[in-house]
Design an enzyme around this catalytic site. Structure first.
Site, PDB file in Angstrom:
ATOM      1  N   LYS A 144      -9.240 -12.030  50.426  1.00  0.00           N
ATOM      2  CA  LYS A 144     -10.116 -11.066  51.089  1.00  0.00           C
ATOM      3  C   LYS A 144     -11.486 -11.731  51.240  1.00  0.00           C
ATOM      4  O   LYS A 144     -12.008 -12.312  50.279  1.00  0.00           O
ATOM      5  CB  LYS A 144     -10.215  -9.817  50.211  1.00  0.00           C
ATOM      6  CG  LYS A 144     -11.291  -8.828  50.625  1.00  0.00           C
ATOM      7  CD  LYS A 144     -11.163  -7.542  49.818  1.00  0.00           C
ATOM      8  CE  LYS A 144     -12.397  -6.681  49.970  1.00  0.00           C
ATOM      9  NZ  LYS A 144     -12.171  -5.278  49.626  1.00  0.00           N
ATOM     10  N   ARG A 154     -12.148   4.323  43.477  1.00  0.00           N
ATOM     11  CA  ARG A 154     -13.548   4.709  43.295  1.00  0.00           C
ATOM     12  C   ARG A 154     -13.708   6.201  43.130  1.00  0.00           C
ATOM     13  O   ARG A 154     -14.823   6.694  42.995  1.00  0.00           O
ATOM     14  CB  ARG A 154     -14.370   4.280  44.515  1.00  0.00           C
ATOM     15  CG  ARG A 154     -14.433   2.805  44.723  1.00  0.00           C
ATOM     16  CD  ARG A 154     -15.401   2.494  45.856  1.00  0.00           C
ATOM     17  NE  ARG A 154     -14.950   1.341  46.584  1.00  0.00           N
ATOM     18  CZ  ARG A 154     -15.319   1.045  47.821  1.00  0.00           C
ATOM     19  NH1 ARG A 154     -16.131   1.845  48.475  1.00  0.00           N
ATOM     20  NH2 ARG A 154     -14.853  -0.029  48.406  1.00  0.00           N
ATOM     21  N   GLU A 209      -4.912   0.736  51.800  1.00  0.00           N
ATOM     22  CA  GLU A 209      -5.637   0.439  50.566  1.00  0.00           C
ATOM     23  C   GLU A 209      -6.415   1.671  50.126  1.00  0.00           C
ATOM     24  O   GLU A 209      -7.306   2.122  50.833  1.00  0.00           O
ATOM     25  CB  GLU A 209      -6.606  -0.735  50.797  1.00  0.00           C
ATOM     26  CG  GLU A 209      -7.483  -1.009  49.580  1.00  0.00           C
ATOM     27  CD  GLU A 209      -8.588  -2.039  49.852  1.00  0.00           C
ATOM     28  OE1 GLU A 209      -8.454  -2.861  50.777  1.00  0.00           O
ATOM     29  OE2 GLU A 209      -9.598  -1.995  49.126  1.00  0.00           O
TER      30      GLU A 209
HETATM   31  C1  3PG Z   1     -15.319  -1.074  51.231  1.00  0.00           C
HETATM   32  O1  3PG Z   1     -15.835  -1.699  50.342  1.00  0.00           O
HETATM   33  O2  3PG Z   1     -15.315   0.154  51.263  1.00  0.00           O
HETATM   34  C2  3PG Z   1     -14.626  -1.830  52.281  1.00  0.00           C
HETATM   35  O3  3PG Z   1     -15.086  -3.128  52.306  1.00  0.00           O
HETATM   36  C3  3PG Z   1     -14.724  -1.177  53.622  1.00  0.00           C
HETATM   37  O4  3PG Z   1     -15.914  -1.479  54.209  1.00  0.00           O
HETATM   38  P1  3PG Z   1     -16.313  -0.753  55.570  1.00  0.00           P
HETATM   39  O5  3PG Z   1     -16.639   0.662  55.221  1.00  0.00           O
HETATM   40  O6  3PG Z   1     -17.547  -1.525  56.025  1.00  0.00           O
HETATM   41  O7  3PG Z   1     -15.180  -0.876  56.527  1.00  0.00           O
END
Ligand code: 3PG
Length: 213
Positions: free
Chosen positions: A134, A51, A47
């Site tokens: 999710k 961003r 994924e």
């Molecule tokens: C995110 O929003 O970046 C994901 O949920 C990953 O979260 P994490 O950095 O806590 O694994």
């Protein structure tokens, strides 16, 4: 596209490995090596969060990696759905779910992993035909205990908990019958990507690929 079919497609991707690495990438030039390290390490479903400015180009590069399935994360708008699809994303992940986003993914035939935390949010997703969701943000939303409690009344729904999932708590999620996989940034952290630590990323991917509940 029938939304149920969409959710089945998402579930099939989620079933490929216990961990989906959540990637925040700043330089698309890193995408090939990063993706190859993760796929070689045994995590074929990736994924890339939308961003950063580099995200779409990274998806483009990663979509060419044999055996890999790259999705776009943090998808919030209809426009992002089409941009992700055009870049070669094979699925989309959203922190929540809106009708606009669900319809956009259906129109684009892009399988969606929509976010839900509360019973009502899960029920709304179910009304659209989605039963692979999710659970975000996982740790601050009650963690594994909350997911265990949702399993009773909300049978037939499965989750990919994401947000605060670590090597230490991943197994507590993966041991639940309503958890198919987890999502996390630990396998390919920003620091590891920035320093080009492809061997370390591959090694963490390999360990993660063997995680079971
Ligand atoms: C995110 O929003 O970046 C994901 O949920 C990953 O979260 P994490 O950095 O806590 O694994």
């Amino acid at each position: 596209m029938n939304p149920k079919t969409q959710s089945e497609r998402t579930r099939a991707l989620c079933e490929l490995a216990p961990v989906i690495p959540v990637i925040v990438i700043n330089d698309a030039a890193d995408a090939g090596k990063l993706g190859e390290a993760l796929v070689s390490g045994g995590l074929p479903v990736l994924e890339v969060t939308l961003r950063t400015d580099a995200a779409l180009d990274a998806i483009k590069a990663m979509s060419k990696i044999p055996g890999g399935h790259v999705g776009a994360g943090t998808v919030l708008t209809r426009e992002q759905v089409y941009r992700a699809k055009e870049a070669g994303a094979s699925f989309a992940v959203a922190p929540g779910a809106t009708e606009t986003l669900i319809r956009a993914c259906e129109d684009a035939s892009l399988p969606l992993l929509p976010g839900a935390v509360t019973a009502s949010e899960v029920m709304q997703a179910m009304e659209f035909g989605y039963d692979m969701l999710k659970f975000f943000p996982a740790e601050t939303s009650g963690g594994a205990a909350a997911l265990k409690a949702l399993a009773g009344p909300l049978q037939g729904v499965s989750f990919c908990p994401t947000g605060g999932v670590t090597p230490d708590n991943a197994s507590s999620y993966l041991s639940l019958p309503n958890v198919v996989c987890v999502g996390s940034s630990w396998v390919a952290s920003g620091d590891a990507i920035a320093s080009g630590d492809w061997a370390g990323i591959e090694s963490r991917a390999r360990s993660a690929s063997h995680l079971r509940g």
